[in-house]
Each structure stands twice: as C-alpha cells, then as structure tokens.
Design an enzyme around this catalytic site. Structure first.
Site, PDB file in Angstrom:
ATOM      1  N   LYS A  13      40.392  -6.382  36.899  1.00  0.00           N
ATOM      2  CA  LYS A  13      41.287  -7.269  36.151  1.00  0.00           C
ATOM      3  C   LYS A  13      41.869  -7.989  37.174  1.00  0.00           C
ATOM      4  O   LYS A  13      41.671  -9.382  37.001  1.00  0.00           O
ATOM      5  CB  LYS A  13      42.632  -6.278  35.706  1.00  0.00           C
ATOM      6  CG  LYS A  13      42.217  -5.363  34.473  1.00  0.00           C
ATOM      7  CD  LYS A  13      43.556  -4.926  33.759  1.00  0.00           C
ATOM      8  CE  LYS A  13      44.389  -4.031  34.837  1.00  0.00           C
ATOM      9  NZ  LYS A  13      43.636  -2.914  35.087  1.00  0.00           N
ATOM     10  N   ARG A  88      51.052  -2.924  28.765  1.00  0.00           N
ATOM     11  CA  ARG A  88      50.177  -1.498  28.934  1.00  0.00           C
ATOM     12  C   ARG A  88      50.513  -0.405  27.811  1.00  0.00           C
ATOM     13  O   ARG A  88      50.018   0.706  27.950  1.00  0.00           O
ATOM     14  CB  ARG A  88      50.801  -0.845  30.528  1.00  0.00           C
ATOM     15  CG  ARG A  88      49.697  -0.991  31.543  1.00  0.00           C
ATOM     16  CD  ARG A  88      49.918  -0.528  32.837  1.00  0.00           C
ATOM     17  NE  ARG A  88      49.219  -0.295  33.869  1.00  0.00           N
ATOM     18  CZ  ARG A  88      48.982  -0.906  34.820  1.00  0.00           C
ATOM     19  NH1 ARG A  88      49.501  -2.113  35.173  1.00  0.00           N
ATOM     20  NH2 ARG A  88      47.952  -0.359  35.685  1.00  0.00           N
ATOM     21  N   ARG A 127      38.439   0.955  47.191  1.00  0.00           N
ATOM     22  CA  ARG A 127      38.990  -0.612  47.324  1.00  0.00           C
ATOM     23  C   ARG A 127      40.111  -0.533  48.466  1.00  0.00           C
ATOM     24  O   ARG A 127      40.637   0.350  48.945  1.00  0.00           O
ATOM     25  CB  ARG A 127      39.998  -0.309  46.063  1.00  0.00           C
ATOM     26  CG  ARG A 127      40.861  -1.446  45.852  1.00  0.00           C
ATOM     27  CD  ARG A 127      41.321  -2.066  44.541  1.00  0.00           C
ATOM     28  NE  ARG A 127      42.117  -1.008  44.210  1.00  0.00           N
ATOM     29  CZ  ARG A 127      42.718  -1.105  42.739  1.00  0.00           C
ATOM     30  NH1 ARG A 127      42.441  -2.262  42.170  1.00  0.00           N
ATOM     31  NH2 ARG A 127      43.575  -0.325  42.283  1.00  0.00           N
ATOM     32  N   ARG A 160      45.528   1.536  48.930  1.00  0.00           N
ATOM     33  CA  ARG A 160      46.573   1.476  48.291  1.00  0.00           C
ATOM     34  C   ARG A 160      46.958   3.354  47.992  1.00  0.00           C
ATOM     35  O   ARG A 160      45.922   3.905  47.859  1.00  0.00           O
ATOM     36  CB  ARG A 160      46.550   1.306  46.776  1.00  0.00           C
ATOM     37  CG  ARG A 160      46.964  -0.268  46.636  1.00  0.00           C
ATOM     38  CD  ARG A 160      46.655  -0.962  45.369  1.00  0.00           C
ATOM     39  NE  ARG A 160      47.008  -0.189  44.252  1.00  0.00           N
ATOM     40  CZ  ARG A 160      46.977  -0.466  42.922  1.00  0.00           C
ATOM     41  NH1 ARG A 160      46.358  -1.726  42.903  1.00  0.00           N
ATOM     42  NH2 ARG A 160      47.262  -0.157  41.947  1.00  0.00           N
ATOM     43  N   ARG A 171      46.410   8.088  36.824  1.00  0.00           N
ATOM     44  CA  ARG A 171      46.366   6.825  36.240  1.00  0.00           C
ATOM     45  C   ARG A 171      45.508   6.472  35.048  1.00  0.00           C
ATOM     46  O   ARG A 171      45.780   5.857  34.369  1.00  0.00           O
ATOM     47  CB  ARG A 171      46.186   5.802  37.492  1.00  0.00           C
ATOM     48  CG  ARG A 171      47.280   5.851  38.432  1.00  0.00           C
ATOM     49  CD  ARG A 171      46.784   4.818  39.732  1.00  0.00           C
ATOM     50  NE  ARG A 171      46.455   3.451  39.589  1.00  0.00           N
ATOM     51  CZ  ARG A 171      45.611   2.816  40.258  1.00  0.00           C
ATOM     52  NH1 ARG A 171      45.147   3.387  41.419  1.00  0.00           N
ATOM     53  NH2 ARG A 171      45.554   1.533  40.052  1.00  0.00           N
TER      54      ARG A 171
HETATM   55  P1  AMP Z   1      48.052  -1.840  38.712  1.00  0.00           P
HETATM   56  O1  AMP Z   1      48.203  -2.503  40.105  1.00  0.00           O
HETATM   57  O2  AMP Z   1      48.312  -2.698  37.687  1.00  0.00           O
HETATM   58  O3  AMP Z   1      47.294  -0.759  38.818  1.00  0.00           O
HETATM   59  O4  AMP Z   1      49.645  -0.845  38.747  1.00  0.00           O
HETATM   60  C1  AMP Z   1      49.931  -0.008  39.704  1.00  0.00           C
HETATM   61  C2  AMP Z   1      51.336   0.666  39.269  1.00  0.00           C
HETATM   62  O5  AMP Z   1      52.450   0.088  38.837  1.00  0.00           O
HETATM   63  C3  AMP Z   1      50.890   1.613  37.781  1.00  0.00           C
HETATM   64  O6  AMP Z   1      50.164   2.698  38.187  1.00  0.00           O
HETATM   65  C4  AMP Z   1      52.316   1.715  37.231  1.00  0.00           C
HETATM   66  O7  AMP Z   1      52.958   2.548  37.681  1.00  0.00           O
HETATM   67  C5  AMP Z   1      52.901   0.422  37.680  1.00  0.00           C
HETATM   68  N1  AMP Z   1      52.773  -0.629  36.514  1.00  0.00           N
HETATM   69  C6  AMP Z   1      52.200  -1.890  36.666  1.00  0.00           C
HETATM   70  N2  AMP Z   1      52.185  -2.613  35.586  1.00  0.00           N
HETATM   71  C7  AMP Z   1      52.971  -1.904  34.765  1.00  0.00           C
HETATM   72  C8  AMP Z   1      53.247  -2.064  33.402  1.00  0.00           C
HETATM   73  N3  AMP Z   1      52.928  -3.005  32.757  1.00  0.00           N
HETATM   74  N4  AMP Z   1      54.067  -0.870  32.613  1.00  0.00           N
HETATM   75  C9  AMP Z   1      54.362   0.118  33.437  1.00  0.00           C
HETATM   76  N5  AMP Z   1      54.051   0.323  34.815  1.00  0.00           N
HETATM   77  C10 AMP Z   1      53.350  -0.553  35.174  1.00  0.00           C
END
Ligand code: AMP
Length: 215
Positions: A13, A88, A127, A160, A171
C-alpha cells in the site's frame, strides 16, 4: 482524485501510494506513518498508540478517526488524496464517509492489493524503512543504491519493530478479522477495484495506473 488503498500488511500500500503521490501531486496520507511519527516525538497520541502498534493491534477507532478528520481539512487535500492504512474497520469507513460528506467530497476509487500470505510474510520480514523520510525498501526485492542508506535523503534504514515475526502474525490476524470485510463494504458501493499486488512493484504500479485512468 480521492483514493483509498486497501490490503494486508505487506501488500505494498505504502509503495503504491507513494508512486501515486508523485504522479498526481496529491498527498499520501498514511495513518501508520502519522502514528509512528507521534511515537517518535513522544506526543500524547504517540504514548497512547505505542503499545497497540508494538503488539500488532489496531489503535481504537475514536483515536484514529479524529486524526484523519483533522488531516483531511488540510488545504493540500482539496485536490485529492491517497489514504493508506485508513479505514481499517467498518466504523472507520462509516466515519470517513461522514467526514467527506460534510466537505462535499466522495471517494472515487478503492484499490485492493491482493497478495498471498506466503508473499506477505516474505515481504514484511525483508522490509526496511528509512529513519528519515519513511521510504520503504526490501533487502531482496528493492534494495537501496547504497547499502542500508536511503536513496532520497541519505538517512540510515531500519527494520520496523512490528515487522518482527510474532507481531506480523498478530497484524495479519487483525487484518483478517477487522479489515478484510471492507472489500465487501466498498464492493457494495461499486467503488472496489481488485489489483494483483503479488507481482513486482513496477508491474503493480502499471496495473494501478491503468485501473485509475480507465475511469
Ligand atoms: P501500518 O503502517 O499501516 O501497517 O500501521 C502500523 C500500525 O499502526 C498498525 O498495526 C496499527 O497498530 C496502527 N494503525 C495504523 N492505521 C490504523 C488504523 N486506521 N486504525 C487502527 N490502527 C491503525
């Protein structure tokens, strides 16, 4: 152009959103990046989000919805935006619709990047992310030109914490139980476009572009 990109963690994404940001000159809004920045800065939001992120859990809807509502008010969002990692949950998707309706905006398209679980795990474990500008790399599929150094800002790269195996599994579980149903949600609205996200980056970008420009 107002685009939502859906897909499991590791589906690409962020990579595709960056490509579209560059191409259409509209902001790429990643809730993951916003939260990680808050954690780094040690803000109240960061302190609240930290343990959720570290454990691979979603932060509460109310927290993230307020952030997006504020962000979308930015003047840079007037011409459009690319949402990566939001919504999400169905609650977030409903809230997004309300926020946009108040601004007289609508989502034009939702792209779902489909990738097999085997590929997701391979991508996430390799990554690497720039400590400076958060650009994504992969040790095997997309290495930087100079070892462990960002091509854009010369900062070092890091893994990360939530890309470690235990957290990745959590996740993916969160994705399956809370996020994957959004495909049906947007399909019912006639907005969903499925993209084969398992191919190489450039091929995926090509498919994304041809899908967007078909409209
Ligand atoms: P990402 O980088 O998009 O994979 O997000 C990393 C982490 O941030 C996720 O595993 C969640 O803990 C939190 N997070 C990001 N976006 C959201 C969202 N829209 N709703 C809830 N938690 C989020």
């Amino acid at each position: 152009m107002r685009i939502v990109i859906l897909g499991a963690p590791g589906s690409g994404k962020g990579t595709q959103a960056r490509f579209l940001e560059e191409r259409y000159k509209i902001p790429h809004i990643s809730t993951g990046d916003i939260l990680r920045e808050a954690v780094t800065q040690g803000t109240e939001l960061g302190r609240e989000a930290k343990s959720y992120i570290a454990n691979g859990k979603l932060v509460p809807d109310s927290v993230i919805i307020d952030i997006i509502a504020e962000r979308l008010k930015g003047v840079d969002c007037k011409r459009g935006f690319i949402l990566d990692g939001f919504p999400r949950t169905v609650t977030q998707a409903d809230a997004l619709q309300n926020i946009l309706a108040k601004m007289d905006f609508k989502i034009n398209m939702v792209l779902n990047l489909k990738v097999s679980e085997k590929t997701l795990i391979r991508r996430l474990s390799g990554r690497r992310v720039c400590k400076g500008c958060s650009a994504n790399y992969h040790v095997e599929f997309q290495p930087p030109q100079i070892f462990e150094t960002c091509d854009y800002c010369n900062e070092g790269l890091t893994q990360r914490d939530d890309d470690k195996e235990e957290v990745v599994r959590q996740r993916l579980k969160e994705y399956l139980t809370k996020t994957s149903s959004l495909c049906v949600y947007y399909k019912n609205q006639g907005l969903l476009e499925e993209i084969d996200g398992g191919k190489e980056i450039l091929k995926v970008s090509k498919e994304v572009l041809s899908t967007l420009e078909r409209e």
